[in-house]
Scaffold this motif. Structure first.
Motif, short mmCIF file in Angstrom:
data_model
loop_
_atom_site.label_atom_id
_atom_site.label_comp_id
_atom_site.label_asym_id
_atom_site.label_seq_id
_atom_site.Cartn_x
_atom_site.Cartn_y
_atom_site.Cartn_z
N THR A 85 27.18 -18.31 -29.71
CA THR A 85 27.20 -19.64 -30.32
C THR A 85 28.64 -20.11 -30.44
O THR A 85 29.58 -19.30 -30.45
CB THR A 85 26.52 -19.63 -31.70
OG1 THR A 85 26.34 -20.97 -32.16
CG2 THR A 85 27.32 -18.84 -32.72
N TYR A 313 24.06 -27.53 -33.79
CA TYR A 313 23.71 -26.80 -32.57
C TYR A 313 23.73 -27.69 -31.34
O TYR A 313 23.10 -27.38 -30.33
CB TYR A 313 22.34 -26.14 -32.75
CG TYR A 313 22.30 -25.23 -33.95
CD1 TYR A 313 23.16 -24.13 -34.05
CD2 TYR A 313 21.44 -25.49 -35.01
CE1 TYR A 313 23.14 -23.31 -35.16
CE2 TYR A 313 21.42 -24.67 -36.13
CZ TYR A 313 22.28 -23.59 -36.20
OH TYR A 313 22.27 -22.79 -37.31
N HIS A 316 24.22 -26.09 -27.80
CA HIS A 316 24.29 -24.65 -28.09
C HIS A 316 24.36 -23.87 -26.77
O HIS A 316 23.62 -24.16 -25.83
CB HIS A 316 23.04 -24.24 -28.87
CG HIS A 316 23.11 -22.87 -29.45
ND1 HIS A 316 22.95 -21.73 -28.68
CD2 HIS A 316 23.35 -22.44 -30.71
CE1 HIS A 316 23.07 -20.67 -29.45
NE2 HIS A 316 23.30 -21.08 -30.69
#
Length: 442
Positions: A85, A313, A316
């Motif tokens: 991430t 996100y 992501h």
């Protein structure tokens, strides 16, 4: 403390464990009893008791490349081992690669991709972009539509799910073309398109064109019934939007990335939107991902102006890696072409032929691997079958090892775009057996 490890179990055990701890979407919780699925491969899934099913639902019409595609799984694993991430504020090569591949398939004049977590927030942010660039507020969308379950997206939705959730302002709905159940007393596709366009333009005029930021449409409304637009409708919407300086947003969340037999469904309808929303098929739902493809004109508006939106996100890396692998595999394996061929040569002809032997079929419509069979109690009146008939058809298909997608009075035939002729034939055999034997008046 309970043991939360995953263990081998029966269907009954999985259902019991799930019901005690999971709150499910669009469901009355006390009666929920969804079929447990513990594995899948290609067009097949299987339950905890070891029974296999041909997945003609693609789950939520999103597993376009099939279950557990090895290239997509490997890409996610490789990315997880490299960088699991990273915040959106950082530049990331995998994210950029995914954006480049998406832009390559967009029309000329699109320059940026804003990544989201799914289709709902893609539509949410497309509306935000339209409002910010026009300085207007209202959004016009169809009654027969579904755009997602976030605050603005659900208000833009036209079906019943909007009504308990109308917290967002500035939404106007119109009827789109649907010749089988026409709102416009039309007898031909041309009349339906012409009259639906007139209805749209008159609504815009009555609302005040200078108050309307966007027209938001599913290129092919999906959950509402796979409503393939008649010739001339989408180009007509484009002309109306241009006439009044309105942004045209085409929602490709369900219809895009091979589902309709095209990379983007609008490629078949001679129309260019200003904003494109996507999700689902872009990576077959392996990791949550959606986004907005942004035209150069709208993207430039934020060169020196902060865009007031973002997601933790966004882009992501695991999701971006799965999109890269999905798009590359689709291109190299001819998945879009397979979807188009299967629809034209197998699904469409066979479903249409069933109408001659199954009185419960009112209409068949679709493209690619995106088809709907309208089930009626009476062909003359076009009265929809009862929920009991739909439930019986769903159960009968499951008994025959086929996982179907049902919405209202319709069976949607929406397999993965990698389905073979033999697999399609097996599924169609089961559908015909069920629909021929069913009592429309039950």
């Amino acid at each position: 403390m309970t043991d939360s490890t995953i263990t081998a179990a029966t269907n009954a055990a999985v259902i019991d464990r799930d019901r005690r701890s999971v709150f499910h979407s669009w469901s009355a919780q006390g009666s929920f009893g969804g079929l447990p699925i513990v594995g899948g491969d290609g067009t097949t899934v299987w339950d905890a008791d070891g029974r296999s099913y041909l997945d003609l639902s693609s789950q939520l019409v999103n597993v376009n490349i099939g279950h557990q595609h090895p290239r997509v799984v490997e890409a996610i694993q490789r990315q997880a081992a490299t960088l699991s991430t990273i915040a959106p504020a950082h530049a990331n090569e995998t994210r950029a690669h995914a954006a480049e591949l998406i832009l390559e398939r967009a029309p000329e004049g699109f320059s940026k991709v804003f990544f989201t977590n799914g289709g709902a927030d893609a539509n949410e942010n497309a509306i935000r972009l339209a409002r910010l660039t026009t300085g207007r507020e209202k959004v016009v969308s169809h009654y027969r539509s579904y755009h997602g379950n976030t605050g603005t997206a659900i208000s833009a939705t036209g079906d019943w799910r909007r009504m308990p959730n109308e917290y967002s302002r500035g939404h106007v709905h119109v009827f789109g073309p649907y010749l089988y159940r026409t709102e416009f007393w039309a007898a031909t596709p041309e009349e339906e398109a012409e009259r639906a366009l007139r209805h749209l333009e008159r609504t815009i005029q009555a609302e005040g064109p200078d108050t309307i930021a966007a027209v938001l449409l599913e290129t092919i409304p999906g959950t509402a019934g796979v409503l393939v637009p008649p010739p001339g409708y989408l180009p007509g919407v484009r002309r109306i939007a241009d006439r009044y300086g309105i942004v045209l947003i085409l929602d490709e969340v369900m219809a895009g990335f091979a589902r309709s037999g095209e990379w983007f469904a609008f490629d078949a309808f001679d129309v260019r939107p200003d904003l494109i929303t996507f999700a689902k098929g872009v990576n077959s739902g392996y990791v949550p991902l959606g986004g907005v493809v942004i035209s150069e004109e709208i993207a430039r508006a934020f060169d020196d102006r902060i865009f007031p939106g973002g997601l933790t996100y966004s882009g992501h890396p695991l999701a971006a890696a799965s999109a890269v692998a999905t798009i590359q595999a689709m291109a190299e394996d001819g998945v879009v072409e397979n979807a188009r061929r299967i629809g034209g040569d197998v699904l469409g002809p066979r479903l249409t032929a069933m109408s001659a032997v199954a009185p419960v079929i009112g209409e068949v419509r679709g493209l690619g691997v995106f088809w709907a069979v309208e089930l009626v109690a009476d062909r003359e009146t076009r009265e929809a079958v009862s929920p009991a008939v739909v439930a019986a058809a769903k159960s009968a298909l499951l008994e025959r090892g086929v996982l179907g997608f049902f919405a209202d009075n319709r069976l949607h035939v929406v397999p993965p775009a990698v389905i073979t002729d033999d697999e399609a034939g097996r599924g169609l055999d089961a559908i015909e057996e069920v629909l021929v034997s069913i009592d429309p008046l039950a």
